[in-house]
Design a protein around this motif. Structure first.
Motif, PDB file in Angstrom:
ATOM      1  N   TYR A 140      44.741  42.466  30.903  1.00 48.44           N
ATOM      2  CA  TYR A 140      45.752  41.726  31.657  1.00 48.44           C
ATOM      3  C   TYR A 140      45.218  41.293  33.022  1.00 48.44           C
ATOM      4  CZ  TYR A 140      49.979  40.936  34.435  1.00 48.44           C
ATOM      5  OH  TYR A 140      50.923  40.402  35.266  1.00 48.44           O
ATOM      6  N   TYR A 141      44.650  42.241  33.757  1.00 46.02           N
ATOM      7  CA  TYR A 141      44.204  41.906  35.108  1.00 46.02           C
ATOM      8  C   TYR A 141      42.989  40.990  35.091  1.00 46.02           C
ATOM      9  CZ  TYR A 141      47.649  45.093  36.919  1.00 46.02           C
ATOM     10  OH  TYR A 141      48.856  45.676  37.241  1.00 46.02           O
ATOM     11  N   LEU A 142      42.116  41.151  34.112  1.00 44.98           N
ATOM     12  CA  LEU A 142      40.997  40.216  33.972  1.00 44.98           C
ATOM     13  C   LEU A 142      41.520  38.812  33.657  1.00 44.98           C
ATOM     14  CD1 LEU A 142      38.473  42.415  31.958  1.00 44.98           C
ATOM     15  CD2 LEU A 142      38.045  41.425  34.217  1.00 44.98           C
ATOM     16  N   ALA A 143      42.498  38.740  32.767  1.00 41.42           N
ATOM     17  CA  ALA A 143      43.026  37.435  32.351  1.00 41.42           C
ATOM     18  C   ALA A 143      43.703  36.710  33.509  1.00 41.42           C
ATOM     19  CB  ALA A 143      43.998  37.612  31.187  1.00 41.42           C
ATOM     20  N   THR A 144      44.469  37.448  34.332  1.00 42.35           N
ATOM     21  CA  THR A 144      45.148  36.794  35.455  1.00 42.35           C
ATOM     22  C   THR A 144      44.153  36.332  36.514  1.00 42.35           C
ATOM     23  OG1 THR A 144      45.534  38.933  36.543  1.00 42.35           O
ATOM     24  CG2 THR A 144      47.304  38.060  35.140  1.00 42.35           C
ATOM     25  N   ARG A 145      42.920  36.850  36.449  1.00 41.57           N
ATOM     26  CA  ARG A 145      41.879  36.417  37.371  1.00 41.57           C
ATOM     27  C   ARG A 145      40.974  35.351  36.762  1.00 41.57           C
ATOM     28  NH1 ARG A 145      43.969  40.823  38.864  1.00 41.57           N
ATOM     29  NH2 ARG A 145      43.734  41.790  40.889  1.00 41.57           N
ATOM     30  N   GLY A 146      41.366  34.838  35.609  1.00 43.92           N
ATOM     31  CA  GLY A 146      40.647  33.705  35.049  1.00 43.92           C
ATOM     32  C   GLY A 146      39.668  34.021  33.944  1.00 43.92           C
ATOM     33  N   TYR A 147      39.450  35.311  33.664  1.00 45.56           N
ATOM     34  CA  TYR A 147      38.532  35.676  32.579  1.00 45.56           C
ATOM     35  C   TYR A 147      39.272  35.629  31.239  1.00 45.56           C
ATOM     36  CZ  TYR A 147      35.517  37.427  36.322  1.00 45.56           C
ATOM     37  OH  TYR A 147      34.748  37.532  37.438  1.00 45.56           O
TER      38      TYR A 147
END
Length: 308
Positions: A42-49
């Motif tokens: 989740y946190y990686l995805a919200t940072r663009g990954y």
């Protein structure tokens, strides 16, 4: 409630990479789709990954899916939360066991630059008593997973059930047995009522479901019939659970025994990490409880691209 419906579901904003910056297209593998792995995704995805999550079970969610009964956490809620991750760009590959179906070196060859290992404690523990290999003896982890797998179809047959353990997992197992029409459900723990690790609310709810909770007893032996099936369990009185320093060091009155007739025994006395061949050939070191040794700030292991 609104998050359960696609048209009203909140999808968090994603950081959009500047054309001058690179790195957002780096491939990151997360091993394990439980709370820890999904949180990392989740946190990686919200940072663009756009990380890839590898999960050996048929469904994502880990213990949220396979450990917590539906009457406490509905599967539709878990599915809705996970759908948010998919819409953020997270790819979840179920039915893939890293170390068996694909290895970390093979994933490196595919371009993955970092690995977050979040497999949890999927194995149950047995107490090491005579008869624990009898048919009808299970760990709570396996028992709850079987219940989850079968709730879509026929529920598992339930006979008189004894659950050994004093924590919330033991409570879950006992309540599942009670709610699937086991004629008798007895939960036994070493601790006194004041020392039990299960929360007071959980204990009260188990009693409301008809679970008989008895404190101050530990397993001595599981009894089996000629066919090797459970027919009962022998218990011994626990006189002390912790030593003077507060360490777990139970003491027993070996002469104070009681036998309970039952058809199945569920042990909820702790869990273990099942590594399989996941770390084979790597420099990752294992420490206390077979947990991976890692930097307390960065969670980086002795293998620079593996985090836990």
């Amino acid at each position: 409630e609104q998050d359960l419906h696609a048209e009203t579901r909140y999808i968090p904003p994603v950081v959009v990479a500047s054309s001058r910056l690179t790195g957002w297209d780096q491939k990151i593998a997360i091993i394990g789709a439980g709370p820890a792995g999904l949180s990392a995704a989740y946190y990686l995805a919200t940072r663009g990954y756009k990380p890839t999550v590898f999960e050996k079970s048929a469904r994502p969610g880990g213990m949220m899916t396979y450990g917590i009964p539906s009457f406490k956490l509905e599967k539709t809620v878990i599915d809705a939360e996970i759908q948010v991750l998919r819409e953020l760009g997270v790819e979840i590959r179920c039915g893939v066991e890293v170390g068996k179906d694909v290895t970390i070196p093979q994933l490196r060859e595919q371009g993955y630059l970092a690995f977050y290992v979040a497999i949890g404690c999927q194995g149950g523990r047995l107490p090491g008593v005579d008869g624990q290999d009898a048919k009808g003896v299970r760990t709570a982890v396996d028992f709850l997973a079987e219940y989850t797998d079968q709730t879509a179809g026929a529920a598992p047959a339930m006979g008189r059930t004894v659950v050994v353990g004093g924590g919330n997992v033991a409570i879950d197992a006992a309540r599942v047995a009670a709610r699937t029409q086991a004629p008798e459900v007895t939960m036994l723990c070493l601790e006194s009522a004041e020392e039990m690790p299960a929360s007071d609310e959980e204990v009260a709810e188990a009693r409301e479901d008809g679970v008989d909770i008895r404190c101050g007893w530990g397993p001595e032996e599981v009894l089996a019939n000629e066919a090797g099936e459970v027919r009962g369990i022998v218990l011994k009185r626990c006189t002390r659970v912790f030593d003077d320093d507060g360490r777990f060091a139970p003491e027993y009155d070996e002469g104070d025994l009681v036998t309970i007739e039952c058809d199945q025994v569920v042990f909820a006395i702790g869990q273990s990490i099942e590594w399989g061949k996941l770390l084979e050939g790597s420099a990752v070191e294992l420490g206390r409880g077979q947990g991976a040794v890692a930097d307390p700030q960065t969670y980086q292991t002795a293998e620079p691209d593996i985090f836990v």
